[in-house]
Scaffold this motif. Sequence first.
Motif, PDB file in Angstrom:
ATOM      1  N   ARG A 176       1.017  -0.748 -11.575  1.00  0.00           N
ATOM      2  CA  ARG A 176       1.803  -1.220 -10.423  1.00  0.00           C
ATOM      3  C   ARG A 176       2.478  -0.051  -9.701  1.00  0.00           C
ATOM      4  O   ARG A 176       2.538  -0.021  -8.471  1.00  0.00           O
ATOM      5  N   GLN A 177       2.995   0.902 -10.464  1.00  0.00           N
ATOM      6  CA  GLN A 177       3.680   2.059  -9.878  1.00  0.00           C
ATOM      7  C   GLN A 177       2.711   2.903  -9.051  1.00  0.00           C
ATOM      8  O   GLN A 177       3.048   3.323  -7.948  1.00  0.00           O
ATOM      9  N   PHE A 178       1.514   3.172  -9.573  1.00  0.00           N
ATOM     10  CA  PHE A 178       0.514   3.925  -8.813  1.00  0.00           C
ATOM     11  C   PHE A 178       0.227   3.234  -7.491  1.00  0.00           C
ATOM     12  O   PHE A 178       0.186   3.873  -6.433  1.00  0.00           O
ATOM     13  N   HIS A 179       0.014   1.925  -7.537  1.00  0.00           N
ATOM     14  CA  HIS A 179      -0.309   1.177  -6.327  1.00  0.00           C
ATOM     15  C   HIS A 179       0.878   1.159  -5.357  1.00  0.00           C
ATOM     16  O   HIS A 179       0.690   1.244  -4.142  1.00  0.00           O
ATOM     17  N   ARG A 180       2.089   1.075  -5.876  1.00  0.00           N
ATOM     18  CA  ARG A 180       3.284   1.050  -5.032  1.00  0.00           C
ATOM     19  C   ARG A 180       3.485   2.398  -4.330  1.00  0.00           C
ATOM     20  O   ARG A 180       3.881   2.444  -3.165  1.00  0.00           O
ATOM     21  N   ILE A 181       3.205   3.504  -5.027  1.00  0.00           N
ATOM     22  CA  ILE A 181       3.403   4.837  -4.462  1.00  0.00           C
ATOM     23  C   ILE A 181       2.439   5.095  -3.310  1.00  0.00           C
ATOM     24  O   ILE A 181       2.845   5.561  -2.248  1.00  0.00           O
ATOM     25  N   ASP A 182       1.157   4.800  -3.525  1.00  0.00           N
ATOM     26  CA  ASP A 182       0.159   5.078  -2.488  1.00  0.00           C
ATOM     27  C   ASP A 182      -0.968   4.052  -2.547  1.00  0.00           C
ATOM     28  O   ASP A 182      -2.000   4.285  -3.182  1.00  0.00           O
ATOM     29  N   PRO A 183      -0.805   2.908  -1.890  1.00  0.00           N
ATOM     30  CA  PRO A 183      -1.826   1.866  -1.948  1.00  0.00           C
ATOM     31  C   PRO A 183      -3.155   2.261  -1.294  1.00  0.00           C
ATOM     32  O   PRO A 183      -4.200   1.719  -1.645  1.00  0.00           O
ATOM     33  N   ALA A 184      -3.125   3.221  -0.380  1.00  0.00           N
ATOM     34  CA  ALA A 184      -4.371   3.652   0.258  1.00  0.00           C
ATOM     35  C   ALA A 184      -5.245   4.451  -0.708  1.00  0.00           C
ATOM     36  O   ALA A 184      -6.472   4.340  -0.689  1.00  0.00           O
ATOM     37  N   THR A 185      -4.622   5.238  -1.562  1.00  0.00           N
ATOM     38  CA  THR A 185      -5.364   6.033  -2.545  1.00  0.00           C
ATOM     39  C   THR A 185      -5.691   5.210  -3.785  1.00  0.00           C
ATOM     40  O   THR A 185      -6.810   5.252  -4.281  1.00  0.00           O
ATOM     41  N   PHE A 186      -4.710   4.481  -4.277  1.00  0.00           N
ATOM     42  CA  PHE A 186      -4.881   3.707  -5.506  1.00  0.00           C
ATOM     43  C   PHE A 186      -5.238   2.261  -5.157  1.00  0.00           C
ATOM     44  O   PHE A 186      -4.440   1.345  -5.313  1.00  0.00           O
ATOM     45  N   THR A 187      -6.464   2.090  -4.703  1.00  0.00           N
ATOM     46  CA  THR A 187      -6.962   0.760  -4.368  1.00  0.00           C
ATOM     47  C   THR A 187      -7.375   0.035  -5.646  1.00  0.00           C
ATOM     48  O   THR A 187      -7.420   0.633  -6.732  1.00  0.00           O
ATOM     49  N   LEU A 203      -8.171   1.798  -9.309  1.00  0.00           N
ATOM     50  CA  LEU A 203      -7.352   1.484 -10.480  1.00  0.00           C
ATOM     51  C   LEU A 203      -8.193   0.853 -11.583  1.00  0.00           C
ATOM     52  O   LEU A 203      -7.971   1.126 -12.769  1.00  0.00           O
ATOM     53  N   ALA A 204      -9.152   0.012 -11.218  1.00  0.00           N
ATOM     54  CA  ALA A 204     -10.022  -0.610 -12.213  1.00  0.00           C
ATOM     55  C   ALA A 204     -10.818   0.452 -12.975  1.00  0.00           C
ATOM     56  O   ALA A 204     -10.945   0.381 -14.204  1.00  0.00           O
ATOM     57  N   GLU A 205     -11.320   1.426 -12.254  1.00  0.00           N
ATOM     58  CA  GLU A 205     -12.086   2.489 -12.901  1.00  0.00           C
ATOM     59  C   GLU A 205     -11.185   3.363 -13.772  1.00  0.00           C
ATOM     60  O   GLU A 205     -11.534   3.706 -14.897  1.00  0.00           O
ATOM     61  N   ARG A 206     -10.005   3.696 -13.266  1.00  0.00           N
ATOM     62  CA  ARG A 206      -9.085   4.571 -13.999  1.00  0.00           C
ATOM     63  C   ARG A 206      -8.586   3.924 -15.294  1.00  0.00           C
ATOM     64  O   ARG A 206      -8.474   4.581 -16.316  1.00  0.00           O
ATOM     65  N   PHE A 207      -8.263   2.619 -15.238  1.00  0.00           N
ATOM     66  CA  PHE A 207      -7.735   1.931 -16.414  1.00  0.00           C
ATOM     67  C   PHE A 207      -8.830   1.232 -17.232  1.00  0.00           C
ATOM     68  O   PHE A 207      -8.536   0.589 -18.231  1.00  0.00           O
ATOM     69  N   ARG A 208     -10.083   1.344 -16.781  1.00  0.00           N
ATOM     70  CA  ARG A 208     -11.247   0.764 -17.464  1.00  0.00           C
ATOM     71  C   ARG A 208     -11.110  -0.746 -17.678  1.00  0.00           C
ATOM     72  O   ARG A 208     -11.329  -1.252 -18.783  1.00  0.00           O
ATOM     73  N   ALA A 259      -8.985  -8.129 -12.947  1.00  0.00           N
ATOM     74  CA  ALA A 259      -7.788  -7.935 -13.775  1.00  0.00           C
ATOM     75  C   ALA A 259      -6.734  -7.127 -13.024  1.00  0.00           C
ATOM     76  O   ALA A 259      -5.546  -7.441 -13.084  1.00  0.00           O
ATOM     77  N   VAL A 260      -7.163  -6.115 -12.297  1.00  0.00           N
ATOM     78  CA  VAL A 260      -6.226  -5.315 -11.502  1.00  0.00           C
ATOM     79  C   VAL A 260      -5.573  -6.194 -10.445  1.00  0.00           C
ATOM     80  O   VAL A 260      -4.361  -6.152 -10.250  1.00  0.00           O
ATOM     81  N   ARG A 261      -6.363  -7.000  -9.775  1.00  0.00           N
ATOM     82  CA  ARG A 261      -5.833  -7.882  -8.742  1.00  0.00           C
ATOM     83  C   ARG A 261      -4.790  -8.828  -9.324  1.00  0.00           C
ATOM     84  O   ARG A 261      -3.728  -9.031  -8.747  1.00  0.00           O
ATOM     85  N   ARG A 262      -5.065  -9.365 -10.499  1.00  0.00           N
ATOM     86  CA  ARG A 262      -4.121 -10.285 -11.138  1.00  0.00           C
ATOM     87  C   ARG A 262      -2.830  -9.581 -11.565  1.00  0.00           C
ATOM     88  O   ARG A 262      -1.752 -10.122 -11.443  1.00  0.00           O
ATOM     89  N   ILE A 263      -2.954  -8.362 -12.068  1.00  0.00           N
ATOM     90  CA  ILE A 263      -1.773  -7.604 -12.491  1.00  0.00           C
ATOM     91  C   ILE A 263      -0.899  -7.267 -11.283  1.00  0.00           C
ATOM     92  O   ILE A 263       0.317  -7.406 -11.330  1.00  0.00           O
TER      93      ILE A 263
END
Length: 72
Positions: free
Chosen positions: A32-43, A47-52, A57-61
């Motif tokens: 959530r923090q990554f997405h909040r900081i820069d939603p354009a970069t952390f789409t 995020l799905a690839e980074r957190f495997r 699941a990312v959308r739900r989180i």
Amino acid sequence: QWAAHRTVLRESFPEGWQPPRKLSREAMDALRQFHRIDPATFTTPVLAERFRISPEAVRRILRSKWEPSRER
């Protein structure tokens, strides 16, 4: 649009949402923090690839606002 998405999810997951891999509370907060900081970069796909985990699941989180109680 929402109803169509819900129909697709029900067809994709007939027995309900059961993710193969679960994240810890700390990992969810970091996601959530990554997405909040820069939603354009952390789409969602990034995020799905980074957190495997799956993009669903990312959308739900990201959509979830639930926090555990202090006792937990």
